[in-house]
Design an enzyme around this catalytic site. Structure first.
Site, PDB file in Angstrom:
ATOM      1  N   ASP A   1      23.543 -11.084 -11.376  1.00 59.01           N
ATOM      2  CA  ASP A   1      24.081 -10.246 -10.285  1.00 59.01           C
ATOM      3  C   ASP A   1      24.174  -8.803 -10.774  1.00 59.01           C
ATOM      4  O   ASP A   1      23.908  -8.510 -11.948  1.00 59.01           O
ATOM      5  CB  ASP A   1      25.465 -10.777  -9.843  1.00 59.01           C
ATOM      6  CG  ASP A   1      25.774 -10.461  -8.378  1.00 59.01           C
ATOM      7  OD1 ASP A   1      25.664  -9.281  -7.983  1.00 59.01           O
ATOM      8  OD2 ASP A   1      26.130 -11.390  -7.630  1.00 59.01           O
TER       9      ASP A   1
ATOM     10  N   GLY B   1      21.536  -7.843 -13.476  1.00 59.60           N
ATOM     11  CA  GLY B   1      20.172  -7.562 -13.046  1.00 59.60           C
ATOM     12  C   GLY B   1      20.110  -7.307 -11.558  1.00 59.60           C
ATOM     13  O   GLY B   1      21.043  -7.652 -10.826  1.00 59.60           O
TER      14      GLY B   1
ATOM     15  N   PHE C   1      17.824  -8.172  -8.379  1.00 60.04           N
ATOM     16  CA  PHE C   1      16.758  -9.133  -8.048  1.00 60.04           C
ATOM     17  C   PHE C   1      15.585  -8.507  -7.308  1.00 60.04           C
ATOM     18  O   PHE C   1      14.569  -9.154  -7.122  1.00 60.04           O
ATOM     19  CB  PHE C   1      17.298 -10.392  -7.352  1.00 60.04           C
ATOM     20  CG  PHE C   1      18.207 -10.202  -6.166  1.00 60.04           C
ATOM     21  CD1 PHE C   1      17.864  -9.399  -5.092  1.00 60.04           C
ATOM     22  CD2 PHE C   1      19.428 -10.884  -6.114  1.00 60.04           C
ATOM     23  CE1 PHE C   1      18.696  -9.267  -3.990  1.00 60.04           C
ATOM     24  CE2 PHE C   1      20.280 -10.756  -5.011  1.00 60.04           C
ATOM     25  CZ  PHE C   1      19.907  -9.940  -3.956  1.00 60.04           C
TER      26      PHE C   1
ATOM     27  N   ARG D   1      23.834 -17.467   0.251  1.00 59.13           N
ATOM     28  CA  ARG D   1      24.261 -16.369   1.137  1.00 59.13           C
ATOM     29  C   ARG D   1      23.630 -15.038   0.728  1.00 59.13           C
ATOM     30  O   ARG D   1      24.270 -13.993   0.768  1.00 59.13           O
ATOM     31  CB  ARG D   1      25.794 -16.239   1.139  1.00 59.13           C
ATOM     32  CG  ARG D   1      26.447 -17.358   1.913  1.00 59.13           C
ATOM     33  CD  ARG D   1      27.924 -17.225   1.941  1.00 59.13           C
ATOM     34  NE  ARG D   1      28.529 -17.463   0.654  1.00 59.13           N
ATOM     35  CZ  ARG D   1      29.838 -17.519   0.438  1.00 59.13           C
ATOM     36  NH1 ARG D   1      30.661 -17.307   1.436  1.00 59.13           N
ATOM     37  NH2 ARG D   1      30.328 -17.763  -0.748  1.00 59.13           N
TER      38      ARG D   1
ATOM     39  N   HIS E   1      20.518 -14.131   4.067  1.00 61.55           N
ATOM     40  CA  HIS E   1      21.048 -13.647   5.351  1.00 61.55           C
ATOM     41  C   HIS E   1      21.485 -12.178   5.298  1.00 61.55           C
ATOM     42  O   HIS E   1      21.785 -11.595   6.320  1.00 61.55           O
ATOM     43  CB  HIS E   1      22.175 -14.560   5.875  1.00 61.55           C
ATOM     44  CG  HIS E   1      23.507 -14.382   5.187  1.00 61.55           C
ATOM     45  ND1 HIS E   1      24.676 -14.895   5.709  1.00 61.55           N
ATOM     46  CD2 HIS E   1      23.857 -13.759   4.036  1.00 61.55           C
ATOM     47  CE1 HIS E   1      25.686 -14.590   4.905  1.00 61.55           C
ATOM     48  NE2 HIS E   1      25.217 -13.907   3.890  1.00 61.55           N
ATOM     49  N   ASP E   2      21.489 -11.607   4.091  1.00 58.14           N
ATOM     50  CA  ASP E   2      21.861 -10.184   3.961  1.00 58.14           C
ATOM     51  C   ASP E   2      20.696  -9.251   4.259  1.00 58.14           C
ATOM     52  O   ASP E   2      20.907  -8.039   4.426  1.00 58.14           O
ATOM     53  CB  ASP E   2      22.300  -9.875   2.517  1.00 58.14           C
ATOM     54  CG  ASP E   2      23.631 -10.515   2.160  1.00 58.14           C
ATOM     55  OD1 ASP E   2      24.439 -10.761   3.069  1.00 58.14           O
ATOM     56  OD2 ASP E   2      23.846 -10.780   0.954  1.00 58.14           O
TER      57      ASP E   2
ATOM     58  N   ASN F   1      28.153 -10.882  12.506  1.00 59.17           N
ATOM     59  CA  ASN F   1      28.784 -10.243  11.350  1.00 59.17           C
ATOM     60  C   ASN F   1      27.730  -9.589  10.457  1.00 59.17           C
ATOM     61  O   ASN F   1      27.906  -8.470   9.974  1.00 59.17           O
ATOM     62  CB  ASN F   1      29.582 -11.287  10.570  1.00 59.17           C
ATOM     63  CG  ASN F   1      30.532 -10.663   9.594  1.00 59.17           C
ATOM     64  OD1 ASN F   1      31.265  -9.744   9.941  1.00 59.17           O
ATOM     65  ND2 ASN F   1      30.506 -11.116   8.367  1.00 59.17           N
TER      66      ASN F   1
HETATM   67  C1  LIG Z   1      27.017 -12.230   0.192  1.00 54.33           C
HETATM   68  S1  LIG Z   1      27.267 -12.174  -1.553  1.00 54.33           S
HETATM   69  C2  LIG Z   1      26.931 -13.861  -1.981  1.00 54.33           C
HETATM   70  C3  LIG Z   1      27.420 -14.194  -3.325  1.00 54.33           C
HETATM   71  C4  LIG Z   1      27.250 -15.632  -3.797  1.00 54.33           C
HETATM   72  N1  LIG Z   1      25.864 -16.044  -3.905  1.00 54.33           N
HETATM   73  C5  LIG Z   1      28.041 -16.560  -2.910  1.00 54.33           C
HETATM   74  O1  LIG Z   1      27.458 -17.378  -2.191  1.00 54.33           O
HETATM   75  O2  LIG Z   1      29.274 -16.456  -2.950  1.00 54.33           O
HETATM   76  C6  LIG Z   1      25.844 -11.288  -2.080  1.00 54.33           C
HETATM   77  C7  LIG Z   1      25.744 -11.113  -3.585  1.00 54.33           C
HETATM   78  O3  LIG Z   1      24.469 -10.522  -3.872  1.00 54.33           O
HETATM   79  C8  LIG Z   1      24.653  -9.588  -4.887  1.00 54.33           C
HETATM   80  N2  LIG Z   1      23.558  -8.619  -4.811  1.00 54.33           N
HETATM   81  C9  LIG Z   1      23.298  -7.733  -3.818  1.00 54.33           C
HETATM   82  N3  LIG Z   1      22.203  -7.031  -4.087  1.00 54.33           N
HETATM   83  C10 LIG Z   1      21.731  -7.492  -5.282  1.00 54.33           C
HETATM   84  C11 LIG Z   1      20.607  -7.160  -6.088  1.00 54.33           C
HETATM   85  N4  LIG Z   1      19.755  -6.222  -5.694  1.00 54.33           N
HETATM   86  N5  LIG Z   1      20.441  -7.833  -7.246  1.00 54.33           N
HETATM   87  C12 LIG Z   1      21.310  -8.790  -7.652  1.00 54.33           C
HETATM   88  N6  LIG Z   1      22.394  -9.148  -6.917  1.00 54.33           N
HETATM   89  C13 LIG Z   1      22.602  -8.504  -5.755  1.00 54.33           C
HETATM   90  C14 LIG Z   1      25.988  -8.972  -4.603  1.00 54.33           C
HETATM   91  O4  LIG Z   1      26.506  -8.322  -5.741  1.00 54.33           O
HETATM   92  C15 LIG Z   1      26.783 -10.201  -4.177  1.00 54.33           C
HETATM   93  O5  LIG Z   1      27.384 -10.836  -5.278  1.00 54.33           O
END
Ligand SMILES: C[S@@+](CC[C@H](N)C(=O)[O-])C[C@H]1O[C@@H](n2cnc3c(N)ncnc32)[C@H](O)[C@@H]1O
Length: 340
Positions: free
Chosen positions: A203, A229, A231, A246, A249-250, A296
């Site tokens: 993350d 890192g 992703f 999750r 869905h972002d 949301n």
């Molecule tokens: C909606 S949260 C979901 C977290 C976890 N997978 C869960 O189900 O509780 C999105 C996660 O993606 C991480 N994230 C967002 N952009 C990222 C990136 N470019 N590389 C790595 N992690 C990322 C955020 O820091 C966050 O922890």
């Protein structure tokens, strides 16, 4: 004019009130009601004194919380109902306080502009908070915001991750990489279920201190590594099982494709991707949780909720052969896509 009786106004009347119910819970949490009652029942006068609130107004709020089944009342004494004790107190390992506070302080203000989001098809960070730039910068403006958001994800994740880890037999995999794994709840749940599995939580750097803290306390910390890192830009860690919980869905379609392609390319033959998301029904008639989560996502991200068919199409497009879903009954469902 007809003599037919008017339709039942109940759906409209209920929704006129729905936001008041949410705000009552947010305000009680914010005032510290549930933590104050964590050690036992208390009288209104003592609560008003300790919480620095107007006794009459606090009494109205507490009575509303009794109606919401968050509190119970015996004469002048109020007590936490079991759900409040488990999910709304700071000392509970099951707490959802992070997500509740995030909902009250942040999502509430983004949702206030839902109409504009629908008109323009974009999130509301600029309109609500004057913020530009990548969305996760907004989630994590300060250390306290970051911790709050992550504890929210953690609380919800703890409800879903054991079911997601059990949805498929993952016993043949040796190394799980949970991309955007946040506090590590899925990696921990998977390692608890599969004794031969090792995991890496991958993350953004700001997430790592809390992830390390929670993983160390999980009882399987010796098998779960936490690494920094991005992703989208960094090489993915080696693994025969990737997880995206999750995450998809972002993001908008182009980024979903990019991420899935990177995962597919990094996997050995026989490796797999585990996706945890709430799946929309094929006909988009529900479930309600997914329909509202999709709104949301509209106000706070680039993404949306999707049907299994939509995920399957994306996964097959990048090369995955076998793609299966399991509806878990938990807040998140699971998809396993295998690289054949
Ligand atoms: C909606 S949260 C979901 C977290 C976890 N997978 C869960 O189900 O509780 C999105 C996660 O993606 C991480 N994230 C967002 N952009 C990222 C990136 N470019 N590389 C790595 N992690 C990322 C955020 O820091 C966050 O922890």
């Amino acid at each position: 004019m007809t003599n037919a009786s008017p339709p039942d106004p109940a759906p409209v009347l209920d929704l006129l009130e729905a936001f008041r119910r949410s705000q009552a819970m947010f305000a009680a949490l914010d005032l510290g009601v549930f933590d104050r009652l964590a050690d036992g029942p208390a009288a209104l006068s003592d609560l008003a004194r300790d919480l620095g609130a107007d006794a009459g107004a606090l009494g109205r709020l507490l009575d509303a919380c009794v109606a919401l089944r968050l509190l119970t009342r015996d004469g002048p004494h109020y007590a936490n109902a079991p759900a409040a004790d488990a999910y709304l107190t700071a000392r509970s390992p099951l707490r959802l306080t992070g997500y509740a506070r995030y909902s009250g302080a942040v999502l509430w203000q983004l949702w206030a502009h839902l109409g504009d989001a629908v008109r323009e098809g974009t999130h509301r960070w600029k309109q609500a908070f004057g913020l530009e730039g990548p969305i996760f910068d907004h989630f994590f403006r300060t250390d306290a915001d970051r911790r709050e958001f992550l504890m929210g994800m953690h609380g919800l994740g703890q409800i879903s991750s054991p079911a997601v880890a059990a949805a498929f037999d993952l016993g043949r995999f040796r190394r799980l990489a949970d991309l955007g794994g946040a506090t590590g709840h899925l990696a921990v749940a998977a390692c608890r279920r599969y004794p031969a599995l090792r995991a890496v939580v991958f993350d953004l750097p700001g997430v790592l201190p809390l992830a390390r803290e929670l993983v160390a306390a999980s009882g399987v910390g010796d098998r779960v590594e936490v690494v920094a890192g991005d992703f989208f830009t960094d090489p993915l860690p080696p693994a025969d099982l990737f997880a995206l919980g999750r995450i998809l869905h972002d993001w908008a379609e182009d980024k979903v494709r990019r991420l899935l392609r990177a995962v597919y390319e990094r996997l050995p033959a026989g490796g797999a991707l585990l996706v945890a998301e709430k799946l929309l029904d094929d006909g988009r008639a529900g479930p309600s949780l997914a329909l509202f989560q999709s709104l949301n996502m509209l106000v706070c991200t680039e993404g949306r909720e999707r049907t299994f068919g939509e995920y399957e199409a994306r996964l097959r497009e990048v090369g995955f052969g076998r793609v299966e879903k399991r509806q878990t009954g938990a807040p998140l469902d699971a998809i396993l896509a295998v690289k054949e």
